[in-house]
Design a protein around this motif. Structure first.
Motif, mmCIF file in Angstrom:
data_model
loop_
_atom_site.group_PDB
_atom_site.id
_atom_site.type_symbol
_atom_site.label_atom_id
_atom_site.label_comp_id
_atom_site.label_asym_id
_atom_site.label_seq_id
_atom_site.Cartn_x
_atom_site.Cartn_y
_atom_site.Cartn_z
ATOM 1 N N SER A 1 0.828 -1.203 0.000
ATOM 2 C CA SER A 1 0.000 0.000 0.000
ATOM 3 C C SER A 1 0.866 1.259 0.000
ATOM 4 O O SER A 1 0.584 2.224 -0.714
ATOM 5 N N LEU A 2 1.931 1.261 0.798
ATOM 6 C CA LEU A 2 2.835 2.408 0.850
ATOM 7 C C LEU A 2 3.513 2.621 -0.493
ATOM 8 O O LEU A 2 3.602 3.753 -0.980
ATOM 9 N N GLY A 3 3.970 1.538 -1.114
ATOM 10 C CA GLY A 3 4.627 1.648 -2.417
ATOM 11 C C GLY A 3 3.685 2.183 -3.485
ATOM 12 O O GLY A 3 4.066 3.028 -4.294
ATOM 13 N N ARG A 4 2.461 1.680 -3.486
ATOM 14 C CA ARG A 4 1.477 2.162 -4.464
ATOM 15 C C ARG A 4 1.171 3.635 -4.243
ATOM 16 O O ARG A 4 1.020 4.403 -5.199
ATOM 17 N N MET A 5 1.053 4.039 -2.981
ATOM 18 C CA MET A 5 0.753 5.437 -2.676
ATOM 19 C C MET A 5 1.880 6.348 -3.156
ATOM 20 O O MET A 5 1.636 7.374 -3.802
ATOM 21 N N LEU A 6 3.132 5.990 -2.846
ATOM 22 C CA LEU A 6 4.262 6.816 -3.280
ATOM 23 C C LEU A 6 4.371 6.842 -4.803
ATOM 24 O O LEU A 6 4.690 7.874 -5.393
ATOM 25 N N GLY A 7 4.095 5.692 -5.435
ATOM 26 C CA GLY A 7 4.116 5.648 -6.896
ATOM 27 C C GLY A 7 3.051 6.553 -7.499
ATOM 28 O O GLY A 7 3.317 7.289 -8.458
ATOM 29 N N PHE A 8 1.842 6.490 -6.922
ATOM 30 C CA PHE A 8 0.747 7.330 -7.416
ATOM 31 C C PHE A 8 1.079 8.810 -7.244
ATOM 32 O O PHE A 8 0.904 9.611 -8.174
ATOM 33 N N VAL B 1 9.964 19.114 -6.701
ATOM 34 C CA VAL B 1 9.144 17.916 -6.901
ATOM 35 C C VAL B 1 9.717 16.754 -6.092
ATOM 36 O O VAL B 1 8.985 16.021 -5.409
ATOM 37 N N LEU B 2 11.034 16.594 -6.141
ATOM 38 C CA LEU B 2 11.685 15.517 -5.385
ATOM 39 C C LEU B 2 11.494 15.713 -3.882
ATOM 40 O O LEU B 2 11.246 14.749 -3.144
ATOM 41 N N LEU B 3 11.585 16.962 -3.429
ATOM 42 C CA LEU B 3 11.367 17.237 -2.008
ATOM 43 C C LEU B 3 9.926 16.957 -1.613
ATOM 44 O O LEU B 3 9.660 16.492 -0.502
ATOM 45 N N SER B 4 8.987 17.218 -2.523
ATOM 46 C CA SER B 4 7.574 16.960 -2.202
ATOM 47 C C SER B 4 7.314 15.466 -2.037
ATOM 48 O O SER B 4 6.517 15.052 -1.196
ATOM 49 N N ILE B 5 7.995 14.633 -2.843
ATOM 50 C CA ILE B 5 7.861 13.180 -2.697
ATOM 51 C C ILE B 5 8.434 12.746 -1.351
ATOM 52 O O ILE B 5 7.840 11.918 -0.638
ATOM 53 N N ALA B 6 9.582 13.320 -0.990
ATOM 54 C CA ALA B 6 10.168 13.021 0.315
ATOM 55 C C ALA B 6 9.249 13.478 1.438
ATOM 56 O O ALA B 6 9.141 12.812 2.478
ATOM 57 N N ASN B 7 8.566 14.605 1.237
ATOM 58 C CA ASN B 7 7.629 15.105 2.249
ATOM 59 C C ASN B 7 6.510 14.112 2.516
ATOM 60 O O ASN B 7 6.120 13.886 3.670
ATOM 61 N N VAL B 8 5.970 13.524 1.460
ATOM 62 C CA VAL B 8 4.874 12.561 1.619
ATOM 63 C C VAL B 8 5.347 11.366 2.441
ATOM 64 O O VAL B 8 4.625 10.880 3.331
ATOM 65 N N TYR B 9 6.558 10.890 2.165
ATOM 66 C CA TYR B 9 7.077 9.763 2.949
ATOM 67 C C TYR B 9 7.287 10.172 4.414
ATOM 68 O O TYR B 9 6.998 9.392 5.330
ATOM 69 N N PHE C 1 -2.845 6.681 3.526
ATOM 70 C CA PHE C 1 -3.693 7.625 2.806
ATOM 71 C C PHE C 1 -3.739 8.993 3.489
ATOM 72 O O PHE C 1 -3.997 10.000 2.832
ATOM 73 N N GLY C 2 -3.474 9.030 4.789
ATOM 74 C CA GLY C 2 -3.348 10.320 5.459
ATOM 75 C C GLY C 2 -2.165 11.099 4.929
ATOM 76 O O GLY C 2 -2.242 12.317 4.703
ATOM 77 N N ALA C 3 -1.043 10.401 4.705
ATOM 78 C CA ALA C 3 0.143 11.049 4.134
ATOM 79 C C ALA C 3 -0.132 11.535 2.715
ATOM 80 O O ALA C 3 0.263 12.639 2.326
ATOM 81 N N GLY D 1 -0.040 15.347 1.089
ATOM 82 C CA GLY D 1 0.769 15.640 -0.087
ATOM 83 C C GLY D 1 -0.022 16.274 -1.212
ATOM 84 O O GLY D 1 0.510 17.087 -1.984
ATOM 85 N N LEU D 2 -1.305 15.901 -1.324
ATOM 86 C CA LEU D 2 -2.162 16.448 -2.386
ATOM 87 C C LEU D 2 -2.889 17.717 -1.958
ATOM 88 O O LEU D 2 -3.727 18.223 -2.708
ATOM 89 N N TRP D 3 -2.596 18.206 -0.761
ATOM 90 C CA TRP D 3 -3.190 19.468 -0.320
ATOM 91 C C TRP D 3 -2.841 20.551 -1.339
ATOM 92 O O TRP D 3 -1.654 20.760 -1.660
ATOM 93 N N PRO D 4 -3.838 21.239 -1.926
ATOM 94 C CA PRO D 4 -3.591 22.134 -3.067
ATOM 95 C C PRO D 4 -2.425 23.112 -2.924
ATOM 96 O O PRO D 4 -1.618 23.221 -3.861
#
Length: 288
Positions: free
Chosen positions: A23-30, A114-122, A145-147, A151-154
């Motif tokens: 689930s974590l991998g799919r979320m980060l991939g998405f 963009v790379l920092l935003s991915i790190a932020n989600v993790y 899904f909370g993370a 991350g998708l917060w506008p």
């Protein structure tokens, strides 16, 4: 049963762990796909510098060219963002065999966010996971899904594709919080120090985490056994009386000074950086 076979509880734990990581991998991939797609859209619609990017991109490009003495007087933050960008792009330039200055385009500098935003989600996930330890798959998925939701917060998603200080400032603050929650206060204090170097107002979050460390160590000093920890949050007169009893006992044991020294020493990293940051990084020199 063969010794190579897992017991039922172990097998269930392994299956739960695999499902959790999936689930974590799919979320980060998405999120990665969404972030790169949004970055592509922003670069297509606005290939040039957007508003304050005129100052930030130009300043970063000077740093990429090795001109660390240049400073734009219109910039009101410290140079942490540009130093971080150089640190991310320098190894990439070496691998690609190109000059760092050639790599520091507006689009590439946006890509660092963009790379920092991915790190932020993790990091959001690690914080959720520490605050709400998963006892079953459903709880773990809520953390995942909370993370993603954060991350998708506008505002965060938008600034992930522009070269502003928001992503780097957020990254350093939540890195500090995650390290603190996992018990690594030394590294957390260093992350907090650099967060101030990215944006001065982060000093508020550094003070907050420092106060958490001080509070935790004060509680640990006041109570010697788990049964004696008679309060978590001060809401009632009984809990206030409990605190005073703890102080009274420490005083009677002649350990009050030792307790305070130990508590302050543990929080010293946060206390020191909030006191010295304005001295280490005054604004005037950057305007010259």
């Amino acid at each position: 049963m063969s010794h190579l076979q897992l017991s039922r509880p172990d097998r269930e734990h392994k299956e739960k762990h695999m499902s959790y990581n999936y689930s974590l991998g799919r979320m980060l991939g998405f999120y990665t796909v969404v972030a790169f797609l949004f970055w592509h859209i922003v670069n297509t619609v606005q290939p040039g510098k957007l508003i304050d990017e005129i100052f930030h991109v130009t300043q970063a490009q000077n740093y990429c060219s090795g001109n660390f003495t240049h400073w734009d007087e219109k910039i009101t933050t410290l140079p942490g963002l540009y130093i971080l960008s150089v640190g991310l792009l320098y190894p990439t330039a070496n691998v690609l065999g190109v000059e760092l200055a050639q790599l520091c385009t507006t689009q590439t500098l946006r890509l660092t966010n963009v790379l920092l935003s991915i790190a932020n989600v993790y990091l959001f996930f690690t914080i959720f996971n520490k605050l709400h330890a998963p006892t079953k798959v459903e709880t773990a998925n809520k953390n995942v899904f909370g993370a993603l939701n954060l991350g998708l917060w506008p505002p965060l998603l938008f600034f992930s594709s522009t070269y502003y200080t928001d992503m780097a400032a957020t990254f350093m603050v939540i890195l500090m919080l995650s390290l603190h929650l996992h018990g690594n206060n030394f590294m957390a204090s260093l992350a907090g120090l650099f967060s101030i170097f990215v944006r001065q107002t982060n000093i508020v979050w550094v003070l907050w985490v420092g106060a958490r460390v001080f509070d935790f160590n004060l509680r640990e000093s006041l109570y010697f056994t788990r049964a004696e920890r008679c309060y978590e949050n001060v809401h009632t007169v009984k809990e206030i009386q409990c605190i005073f009893r703890g102080f009274q006992r420490v005083r009677d044991r002649g350990a009050f000074i030792k307790m305070m020294v130990s508590t302050i020493a543990t929080s010293l990293g946060y206390i020191t950086e909030t006191e010295t940051a304005p001295l280490l990084f005054p604004m005037d020199p950057w305007y010259k």
